[in-house]
Design an enzyme around this catalytic site. Structure first.
Site, PDB file in Angstrom:
ATOM      1  N   HIS A 137       0.829  -1.219   0.000  1.00  0.00           N
ATOM      2  CA  HIS A 137       0.000   0.000   0.000  1.00  0.00           C
ATOM      3  C   HIS A 137       0.861   1.266   0.000  1.00  0.00           C
ATOM      4  O   HIS A 137       2.049   1.234   0.319  1.00  0.00           O
ATOM      5  CB  HIS A 137      -0.916   0.030   1.232  1.00  0.00           C
ATOM      6  CG  HIS A 137      -0.160   0.129   2.529  1.00  0.00           C
ATOM      7  ND1 HIS A 137       0.555  -0.922   3.058  1.00  0.00           N
ATOM      8  CD2 HIS A 137       0.009   1.164   3.389  1.00  0.00           C
ATOM      9  CE1 HIS A 137       1.124  -0.548   4.187  1.00  0.00           C
ATOM     10  NE2 HIS A 137       0.818   0.721   4.397  1.00  0.00           N
ATOM     11  N   ASP A 188       0.550   4.793   2.126  1.00  0.00           N
ATOM     12  CA  ASP A 188      -0.166   5.173   3.345  1.00  0.00           C
ATOM     13  C   ASP A 188      -1.309   6.133   3.048  1.00  0.00           C
ATOM     14  O   ASP A 188      -1.127   7.144   2.348  1.00  0.00           O
ATOM     15  CB  ASP A 188       0.804   5.837   4.336  1.00  0.00           C
ATOM     16  CG  ASP A 188       1.693   4.813   5.032  1.00  0.00           C
ATOM     17  OD1 ASP A 188       1.264   3.655   5.201  1.00  0.00           O
ATOM     18  OD2 ASP A 188       2.823   5.188   5.403  1.00  0.00           O
ATOM     19  N   HIS A 220       4.670  -0.008   0.214  1.00  0.00           N
ATOM     20  CA  HIS A 220       5.403  -0.856   1.150  1.00  0.00           C
ATOM     21  C   HIS A 220       4.501  -1.925   1.741  1.00  0.00           C
ATOM     22  O   HIS A 220       3.274  -1.835   1.664  1.00  0.00           O
ATOM     23  CB  HIS A 220       6.058  -0.013   2.247  1.00  0.00           C
ATOM     24  CG  HIS A 220       5.098   0.785   3.063  1.00  0.00           C
ATOM     25  ND1 HIS A 220       4.517   1.942   2.604  1.00  0.00           N
ATOM     26  CD2 HIS A 220       4.578   0.578   4.290  1.00  0.00           C
ATOM     27  CE1 HIS A 220       3.714   2.436   3.519  1.00  0.00           C
ATOM     28  NE2 HIS A 220       3.708   1.622   4.556  1.00  0.00           N
ATOM     29  N   ARG A 251       4.809   5.730  14.362  1.00  0.00           N
ATOM     30  CA  ARG A 251       4.874   6.281  13.012  1.00  0.00           C
ATOM     31  C   ARG A 251       4.313   7.699  12.992  1.00  0.00           C
ATOM     32  O   ARG A 251       3.275   7.964  13.603  1.00  0.00           O
ATOM     33  CB  ARG A 251       4.069   5.409  12.051  1.00  0.00           C
ATOM     34  CG  ARG A 251       4.326   5.728  10.588  1.00  0.00           C
ATOM     35  CD  ARG A 251       3.361   4.995   9.680  1.00  0.00           C
ATOM     36  NE  ARG A 251       2.013   5.471   9.908  1.00  0.00           N
ATOM     37  CZ  ARG A 251       0.913   4.814   9.528  1.00  0.00           C
ATOM     38  NH1 ARG A 251       0.997   3.667   8.921  1.00  0.00           N
ATOM     39  NH2 ARG A 251      -0.272   5.331   9.767  1.00  0.00           N
TER      40      ARG A 251
HETATM   41  C1  SIN Z   1       2.991   0.922   7.803  1.00  0.00           C
HETATM   42  O1  SIN Z   1       2.340   0.421   6.903  1.00  0.00           O
HETATM   43  O2  SIN Z   1       3.085   2.134   7.902  1.00  0.00           O
HETATM   44  C2  SIN Z   1       3.763   0.027   8.761  1.00  0.00           C
HETATM   45  C3  SIN Z   1       5.007  -0.466   8.136  1.00  0.00           C
HETATM   46  C4  SIN Z   1       5.764  -1.412   9.026  1.00  0.00           C
HETATM   47  O3  SIN Z   1       5.312  -1.689  10.152  1.00  0.00           O
HETATM   48  O4  SIN Z   1       6.813  -1.891   8.607  1.00  0.00           O
END
Ligand code: SIN
Length: 270
Positions: A102, A104, A246, A261
């Site tokens: 995805h 974000d 990612h 995050r």
């Molecule tokens: C996310 O999708 O922002 C999390 C990524 C992760 O936990 O590696």
């Protein structure tokens, strides 16, 4: 420009581990400019051995722009820190954030420019994050496919990702964005549909649009577009959400992986 730190490339086309910078406190304007350049050059940059307070985490992200507060993720925000979301998985977890490929919060009208993820606790092995380069994925399309996608838009709906897990009353935005977006800094084109949020291509019959989305999802997930980051405690990853997708790999259950995050505000994709 000459960068005032060392750079270890993860692949020829994206991903760099940066050493020789302390991001736990204020950085000079010269260093901030170099970090912005590194993000533009490498699309995702990584740092090791940075013990970040919530304040330092926010200040680091602010080097790249004002912070983004995602409405759909508000349920996971830290008390007193609405810009900071906990990313946590352990033996009680039924799901982890971001397992499917995805961008974000692509459901937002102005999705984040980027995200800064800090993990203080990681499993002994596993728990990598994989990133995929959407410039490279676009460049690899045939000219006929590029022409076909030109001018198409797609709907991105928070319900697809958060519908089953967001607490009742959560705001779940839905937005329409170009299937191929233009990066506002480099002018390069990037594929901007993803399996987690995109529900349909707006200008195509449903079956045709679903077939195109299925093709694009398998295309963008090919290993030659990817780099993969092996976390250690107190590492930081900062990615350009406009040009990479990612996936957080959940191969470490029942171990704990934990951190925070912060997202940086972006603009309306065009
Ligand atoms: C996310 O999708 O922002 C999390 C990524 C992760 O936990 O590696």
């Amino acid at each position: 420009m000459d960068l005032p730190f060392d750079v270890e490339l993860l692949t020829p086309h994206m991903g760099a581990i940066i050493t020789g910078v302390d991001i736990t406190g204020p950085v000079s304007e010269e260093m901030a400019t170099a970090l912005r350049q590194a993000l533009a050059d490498y699309l995702v940059i990584f740092f090791r051995d940075q013990v970040l307070s919530h304040e330092a985490h926010r200040d680091f992200a602010r080097i790249f722009g004002p912070l983004h507060i995602g409405k759909a993720a508000a349920a996971w925000a830290m008390k007193d820190y609405p810009e900071i979301v906990a990313i946590h998985a352990d033996a009680d977890s039924k799901y982890v954030a971001g397992e499917a490929w995805h961008s974000d919060m692509s459901c937002d009208p102005e999705p984040p420019l980027g995200s800064a993820l800090y993990l203080h606790t990681v499993p002994p092995t596993g728990g990598d994050t994989a990133f995929s380069n959407m410039f490279a994925a676009y460049d690899a399309l045939s000219d006929k496919m590029k022409a076909y996608l030109e001018g198409l838009t797609a709907t991105h709906d928070a319900r697809r990702n958060f519908g089953d897990i967001a607490p009742p009353g959560s705001e779940l935005p839905k937005s329409s964005h170009p299937v191929v977006r233009t990066h506002p800094v480099s002018g390069r084109k990037a594929i901007f549909v993803n399996d987690d949020f995109t529900t349909k291509i707006d200008n195509l019959p449903r079956e045709e649009g679903d077939a195109i989305l299925a093709y694009l999802y398998q295309h963008v997930q090919q290993p030659q577009f990817q780099c993969r980051f092996r976390w250690k405690p107190h590492s930081v990853a900062l990615w350009d959400n406009r040009s990479v997708q990612h996936s957080a790999i959940w191969d470490y259950f029942p171990q704990t992986r934990s951190g925070f995050r912060v997202q940086i505000a972006g603009d309306k994709p065009f």
